[in-house]
Motif scaffolding. Structure first.
Motif, PDB file in Angstrom:
ATOM      1  N   VAL A 176     -39.589  28.803 -53.744  1.00  0.00           N
ATOM      2  CA  VAL A 176     -39.869  27.716 -54.681  1.00  0.00           C
ATOM      3  C   VAL A 176     -40.331  28.259 -56.023  1.00  0.00           C
ATOM      4  O   VAL A 176     -41.284  29.053 -56.102  1.00  0.00           O
ATOM      5  N   PHE A 177     -39.678  27.793 -57.102  1.00  0.00           N
ATOM      6  CA  PHE A 177     -40.019  28.163 -58.467  1.00  0.00           C
ATOM      7  C   PHE A 177     -40.529  26.912 -59.199  1.00  0.00           C
ATOM      8  O   PHE A 177     -39.840  25.886 -59.214  1.00  0.00           O
TER       9      PHE A 177
ATOM     10  N   LEU B 176     -36.116  24.648 -57.385  1.00  0.00           N
ATOM     11  CA  LEU B 176     -36.819  24.479 -58.650  1.00  0.00           C
ATOM     12  C   LEU B 176     -37.569  23.156 -58.608  1.00  0.00           C
ATOM     13  O   LEU B 176     -36.992  22.117 -58.255  1.00  0.00           O
ATOM     14  N   VAL B 177     -38.854  23.172 -58.943  1.00  0.00           N
ATOM     15  CA  VAL B 177     -39.673  21.963 -58.972  1.00  0.00           C
ATOM     16  C   VAL B 177     -40.257  21.812 -60.368  1.00  0.00           C
ATOM     17  O   VAL B 177     -40.877  22.748 -60.889  1.00  0.00           O
ATOM     18  N   ASP B 178     -40.060  20.628 -61.007  1.00  0.00           N
ATOM     19  CA  ASP B 178     -40.555  20.440 -62.370  1.00  0.00           C
ATOM     20  C   ASP B 178     -41.911  19.737 -62.373  1.00  0.00           C
ATOM     21  O   ASP B 178     -42.470  19.395 -61.324  1.00  0.00           O
TER      22      ASP B 178
ATOM     23  N   ARG C 129     -36.995  17.929 -57.884  1.00  0.00           N
ATOM     24  CA  ARG C 129     -36.588  19.270 -57.501  1.00  0.00           C
ATOM     25  C   ARG C 129     -35.080  19.412 -57.474  1.00  0.00           C
ATOM     26  O   ARG C 129     -34.329  18.445 -57.383  1.00  0.00           O
ATOM     27  N   MET C 130     -34.651  20.667 -57.549  1.00  0.00           N
ATOM     28  CA  MET C 130     -33.254  21.062 -57.431  1.00  0.00           C
ATOM     29  C   MET C 130     -33.186  22.120 -56.331  1.00  0.00           C
ATOM     30  O   MET C 130     -33.945  23.098 -56.354  1.00  0.00           O
ATOM     31  N   ILE C 131     -32.292  21.923 -55.341  1.00  0.00           N
ATOM     32  CA  ILE C 131     -32.236  22.799 -54.179  1.00  0.00           C
ATOM     33  C   ILE C 131     -30.849  23.425 -54.052  1.00  0.00           C
ATOM     34  O   ILE C 131     -29.839  22.726 -54.122  1.00  0.00           O
TER      35      ILE C 131
ATOM     36  N   THR D  96     -41.887  16.362 -54.642  1.00  0.00           N
ATOM     37  CA  THR D  96     -41.158  15.528 -53.686  1.00  0.00           C
ATOM     38  C   THR D  96     -40.384  16.341 -52.648  1.00  0.00           C
ATOM     39  O   THR D  96     -39.762  15.760 -51.751  1.00  0.00           O
ATOM     40  N   THR D  97     -40.416  17.671 -52.755  1.00  0.00           N
ATOM     41  CA  THR D  97     -39.683  18.504 -51.797  1.00  0.00           C
ATOM     42  C   THR D  97     -40.102  18.177 -50.366  1.00  0.00           C
ATOM     43  O   THR D  97     -41.286  18.168 -50.040  1.00  0.00           O
TER      44      THR D  97
END
Length: 297
Positions: free
Chosen positions: A14-15, A97-99, A104-106, A238-239
């Protein structure tokens, strides 16, 4: 009471970033950590943190990633004696990626060396479980588990997230089919989730549901559309929210809650998860979830 969760386990890398990228380029992460993920695996952790025995059933490779995930299962009290390790195979992992808004983007990778053959599942006695949850990341395994549940009269839940594969057989088999919004759009071939629900209902004798993020959950009850709004919380990440919802739902089904109570309980557990970073850390214990429901309904 013991619940089975059948599907994929993943190591999430996770970034944390200020905003999710919209173009190619180089970006700097504000934070980084690794944690176990995967729909069925995270559902299993949620069930364990809610105080109910659970067994994760799935596949890993023979690498350090597998050992990390198995150690994490042990730390959360998740049974993993039915995890199959394949020699010379890489375990699944994701870059996430979590903002700052918690979105998030997975990007997930699954090794082709992880055999999809479910033959080894025949060694597991499914009679021991009070409900069975399957994700759609291992279709042959999910199909076998759902068939076993149906033969034994055990209630089953399908986490019907988006996947490139056809899940019609799984939808037909499951007692409760809980779609993500993208999963339902792909399955029904319509963008409207309410219309999509009615199309999905024609494919199964089970109950169908769809989660739509902060808008909550919709489902059909005897042909009537029902809705449970999302609970308002300060969102950090939200992951894993959908995975946690499905885990709590499998527990609610095992407890024989009606649809409204099951959706309310699952929505509350998923909302509380979103108040902390990572897909698992924020999952509450059962008393905390029940107190939250009492205070917010």
């Amino acid at each position: 009471m013991t619940i089975a969760c059948v599907g994929i386990t993943v190591l999430d890398r996770v970034f944390r970033v200020s905003q999710l990228p919209t173009t190619g380029g180089k970006f700097v992460a504000k934070d980084y950590f690794e944690v176990g993920g995967g729909p069925a695996a995270t559902a299993a952790v949620a069930i364990s943190k809610l105080g109910t025995p659970v067994e994760f059933i799935g596949r890993v490779g023979s690498d350090d990633v597998a050992q990390t995930m198995l150690r994490e299962f042990a730390s959360y009290g998740v049974g993993h004696s039915h995890v199959k390790q394949f020699e010379n195979a890489a375990s699944s992992f994701s870059a996430i990626l979590v903002d700052d808004a918690g979105e998030r983007m997975i990007i997930n990778y699954q090794s082709a060396q992880l055999s999809r053959d479910p033959e080894w599942l025949k060694k597991i006695s499914f009679e021991q479980f009070q409900s069975v949850l399957c994700d759609v990341r291992w279709i042959p395994g999910a199909k076998y588990a759902l068939e076993q549940a149906k033969c034994l009269g055990i209630p089953s839940v399908l986490d019907a997230d988006i996947t490139p594969e056809d899940i019609t057989e799984l939808v037909e088999l499951a007692d409760h089919v809980a779609f993500s919004e993208p999963g339902l759009a792909k399955f029904s071939q319509v963008d409207d989730p309410l219309e999509g629900l009615r199309i999905a209902q024609t494919k199964t004798n089970g109950k169908v549901y769809v989660t739509v993020g902060s808008k909550g959950c919709y489902w059909l009850e005897n042909g009537e559309l029902c809705h449970q709004p999302g609970f308002k919380v300060d969102v950090v990440d939200t992951t894993g929210a959908g995975d946690v919802f499905h885990g709590a739902f499998a527990l609610a089904v095992a407890d024989k809650m009606d649809a409204r109570a099951a959706v309310t309980f699952s929505s509350a557990v998923a909302a509380l998860k979103c108040t902390k970073l990572g897909g698992r850390e924020g999952v509450p214990d059962r008393s905390t979830a029940e107190a939250f429901i009492k205070a917010n309904t």
